[in-house]
Scaffold this motif. Structure first.
Motif, PDB file in Angstrom:
ATOM      1  N   GLU A  36      -2.498  -0.882   5.125  1.00  0.00           N
ATOM      2  CA  GLU A  36      -2.051   0.085   3.329  1.00  0.00           C
ATOM      3  C   GLU A  36      -1.690   1.157   3.568  1.00  0.00           C
ATOM      4  N   GLY A  37      -2.251   2.266   4.512  1.00  0.00           N
ATOM      5  CA  GLY A  37      -2.198   3.786   4.232  1.00  0.00           C
ATOM      6  C   GLY A  37      -0.557   3.904   5.290  1.00  0.00           C
ATOM      7  N   LEU A  38      -0.545   3.011   6.278  1.00  0.00           N
ATOM      8  CA  LEU A  38       0.405   3.373   7.436  1.00  0.00           C
ATOM      9  C   LEU A  38       1.970   2.868   6.734  1.00  0.00           C
ATOM     10  N   THR A  39       2.426   1.944   5.808  1.00  0.00           N
ATOM     11  CA  THR A  39       3.204   1.445   5.280  1.00  0.00           C
ATOM     12  C   THR A  39       3.368   1.704   3.989  1.00  0.00           C
ATOM     13  N   GLU A  40       2.499   2.346   2.810  1.00  0.00           N
ATOM     14  CA  GLU A  40       2.429   2.239   1.658  1.00  0.00           C
ATOM     15  C   GLU A  40       3.715   2.629   1.854  1.00  0.00           C
ATOM     16  N   PHE A  41       4.232   4.285   2.172  1.00  0.00           N
ATOM     17  CA  PHE A  41       5.372   4.837   1.799  1.00  0.00           C
ATOM     18  C   PHE A  41       7.297   4.565   2.643  1.00  0.00           C
ATOM     19  N   LEU A  42       6.636   3.625   3.460  1.00  0.00           N
ATOM     20  CA  LEU A  42       7.691   3.414   4.621  1.00  0.00           C
ATOM     21  C   LEU A  42       8.292   1.640   4.284  1.00  0.00           C
ATOM     22  N   PRO A  43       9.716   2.625   4.100  1.00  0.00           N
ATOM     23  CA  PRO A  43      10.477   1.248   3.472  1.00  0.00           C
ATOM     24  C   PRO A  43      10.268   0.149   3.973  1.00  0.00           C
ATOM     25  N   ILE A  44       9.262  -0.490   4.303  1.00  0.00           N
ATOM     26  CA  ILE A  44       8.750  -2.406   4.924  1.00  0.00           C
ATOM     27  C   ILE A  44       7.866  -2.194   4.023  1.00  0.00           C
ATOM     28  N   GLN A  55      -4.598   1.310  -2.432  1.00  0.00           N
ATOM     29  CA  GLN A  55      -3.776   1.529  -2.765  1.00  0.00           C
ATOM     30  C   GLN A  55      -3.994   2.855  -3.459  1.00  0.00           C
ATOM     31  N   THR A  56      -4.541   2.883  -4.266  1.00  0.00           N
ATOM     32  CA  THR A  56      -5.544   4.391  -4.566  1.00  0.00           C
ATOM     33  C   THR A  56      -5.992   5.516  -3.864  1.00  0.00           C
ATOM     34  N   GLY A  57      -6.137   4.759  -2.481  1.00  0.00           N
ATOM     35  CA  GLY A  57      -5.993   5.406  -1.550  1.00  0.00           C
ATOM     36  C   GLY A  57      -5.095   6.680  -1.044  1.00  0.00           C
ATOM     37  N   ALA A  58      -4.182   5.762  -0.787  1.00  0.00           N
ATOM     38  CA  ALA A  58      -3.132   6.513  -0.091  1.00  0.00           C
ATOM     39  C   ALA A  58      -2.537   7.452  -1.182  1.00  0.00           C
ATOM     40  N   CYS A  85      11.883  -1.368  -9.749  1.00  0.00           N
ATOM     41  CA  CYS A  85      11.989  -2.629 -10.444  1.00  0.00           C
ATOM     42  C   CYS A  85      12.564  -3.729 -10.021  1.00  0.00           C
ATOM     43  N   LEU A  86      13.208  -3.690  -8.056  1.00  0.00           N
ATOM     44  CA  LEU A  86      13.055  -4.269  -7.941  1.00  0.00           C
ATOM     45  C   LEU A  86      11.744  -4.984  -6.984  1.00  0.00           C
ATOM     46  N   ALA A  87      11.217  -3.833  -6.232  1.00  0.00           N
ATOM     47  CA  ALA A  87       9.734  -4.076  -5.211  1.00  0.00           C
ATOM     48  C   ALA A  87       9.151  -5.668  -6.667  1.00  0.00           C
ATOM     49  N   MET A  88       9.208  -5.756  -7.573  1.00  0.00           N
ATOM     50  CA  MET A  88       7.838  -6.843  -7.783  1.00  0.00           C
ATOM     51  C   MET A  88       8.856  -7.907  -7.102  1.00  0.00           C
ATOM     52  N   ILE A  89       9.987  -7.804  -6.517  1.00  0.00           N
ATOM     53  CA  ILE A  89      10.157  -9.367  -5.330  1.00  0.00           C
ATOM     54  C   ILE A  89       9.166  -8.775  -4.243  1.00  0.00           C
ATOM     55  N   PRO A  90       8.556 -10.457  -4.554  1.00  0.00           N
ATOM     56  CA  PRO A  90       7.703  -9.474  -3.194  1.00  0.00           C
ATOM     57  C   PRO A  90       8.468  -9.464  -1.127  1.00  0.00           C
ATOM     58  N   GLY A  91       8.114  -8.479  -1.091  1.00  0.00           N
ATOM     59  CA  GLY A  91       8.921  -8.204   0.310  1.00  0.00           C
ATOM     60  C   GLY A  91       9.770  -7.229   0.309  1.00  0.00           C
ATOM     61  N   THR A  92      10.008  -6.962  -0.822  1.00  0.00           N
ATOM     62  CA  THR A  92      10.896  -5.722  -0.912  1.00  0.00           C
ATOM     63  C   THR A  92      11.233  -4.848  -0.737  1.00  0.00           C
ATOM     64  N   SER A  93       9.873  -4.352  -0.711  1.00  0.00           N
ATOM     65  CA  SER A  93       8.997  -2.871  -0.800  1.00  0.00           C
ATOM     66  C   SER A  93       9.543  -1.848  -2.075  1.00  0.00           C
ATOM     67  N   ARG A  94       8.342  -0.882  -2.115  1.00  0.00           N
ATOM     68  CA  ARG A  94       8.089  -0.201  -3.790  1.00  0.00           C
ATOM     69  C   ARG A  94       9.674   0.859  -2.786  1.00  0.00           C
ATOM     70  N   SER A  95       8.507   1.784  -1.942  1.00  0.00           N
ATOM     71  CA  SER A  95       9.315   3.373  -0.975  1.00  0.00           C
ATOM     72  C   SER A  95      10.522   2.432  -1.021  1.00  0.00           C
ATOM     73  N   GLY A  96      10.670   1.502  -0.630  1.00  0.00           N
ATOM     74  CA  GLY A  96      12.102   1.370   0.127  1.00  0.00           C
ATOM     75  C   GLY A  96      13.290   1.066  -1.144  1.00  0.00           C
ATOM     76  N   ALA A  97      12.960   0.230  -2.000  1.00  0.00           N
ATOM     77  CA  ALA A  97      13.930  -0.131  -3.409  1.00  0.00           C
ATOM     78  C   ALA A  97      13.985   1.791  -3.784  1.00  0.00           C
ATOM     79  N   THR A  98      12.970   2.665  -3.996  1.00  0.00           N
ATOM     80  CA  THR A  98      13.065   3.666  -4.690  1.00  0.00           C
ATOM     81  C   THR A  98      13.463   4.530  -4.320  1.00  0.00           C
TER      82      THR A  98
END
Length: 273
Positions: A16-24, A52-55, A157-170
């Motif tokens: 979780e920590g390694l992938t949360e903020f990368l666009p993956i 996710q709160t830890g991240a 909001c596009l990140a609501m599609i699974p696999g999109t990535s919240r950080s990648g979208a923003t």
């Protein structure tokens, strides 16, 4: 205390920590890791969201001085008020759409085809974003208007599609909207604070019947390792974006999309929510 369960929780926290903020897409990686570790039941899904709160604590630590400065200046400085308002404006669309359509999205879009397609299409969008001539209008987060913040929030909001990535979208969406690479990355971090804390708190409250006091060690270990790995990742990413593009992440996404299709085809991973 189940030592094996704590080790699994630590591994999930690191993922979780390694992938949360990368666009993956952290969600995609947690699904895969959870399937391989046997942590894919209903309680594990709550665990995935809660850690996710830890991240987010890692982001708060990295930007502690900036956040304290905003808090001090909030009553008297227009720039500090605009920053807080912009984060709130960008946060609102995801909250609204999540409450209105969250269940429907999970029921209809959490399929291997959708997840893999989101990974692959997202990879090609990153390649496009990096190869096009981007006109930078906004060099710093402090230069963003309310309208800029709303547009980034809508893109999130596009990140609501699974696999999109919240950080990648923003991040990539912000670059398309005229933010510099650094501004888009930093605003993605700041926007993650209310978004992920809110999602974690809501999930824990909604699924509280699944949880017991005996789950505290597992959640604590997951949070700790999520925090530590995210702290390393955020600091690294801030240095990386100053001199590198996101092209390697694009090719990684495309490859991971192929992995999703393969694991689904052979029945190795259950990609339904």
């Amino acid at each position: 205390m189940d030592l094996l369960l704590l080790i699994k929780a630590a591994i999930m926290g690191i993922v979780e920590g390694l992938t949360e903020f990368l666009p993956i897409s952290s969600t995609g990686h947690l699904i895969l890791a959870g399937a391989l570790l046997g942590m894919d039941d209903a309680k594990a899904k709550v665990f995935d969201i809660a850690i996710q709160t830890g991240a987010i604590f890692a982001v708060i630590l990295v930007y502690a001085e900036r956040l304290k400065k905003v808090a001090r200046e909030l009553p008297t400085h227009e720039q500090a008020r605009r920053f807080v308002i912009n984060v709130g404006i960008a946060f609102f669309p995801a909250v609204l759409l999540g409450l209105l359509f969250g269940k429907a999205i999970k029921a209809s879009l959490f399929t291997p085809t959708v997840v893999a397609t989101a990974f692959i299409v997202g990879g090609f969008i990153i390649l496009w974003a990096e190869r096009r001539q981007n006109v930078v209008r906004i060099e710093s987060v402090d230069d963003m208007s309310n309208w800029d913040a709303l547009k980034v929030g809508l893109v999130q909001c596009l990140a609501m599609i699974p696999g999109t990535s919240r950080s990648g979208a923003t991040i990539i969406g912000g670059m398309f909207l005229g933010l510099s690479r650094k501004a888009a990355t930093e605003f993605s971090f700041f926007l993650a604070i209310p978004t992920l804390i809110g999602a974690g708190a809501y999930s824990l409250y909604k699924e509280r019947a699944l949880l017991a006091w005996s789950d505290v060690p597992m959640f604590s270990v997951g949070l700790l390792f999520s925090f530590l790995s995210a702290w390393v990742c955020v600091r690294w990413l801030l240095r990386y974006v100053s001199t590198h593009s996101f092209v390697p992440f694009a090719w990684y996404r495309i490859a991971f999309g192929i992995v999703v299709l393969a694991t689904a085809h052979f029945g190795w991973v259950h990609w339904a929510d």
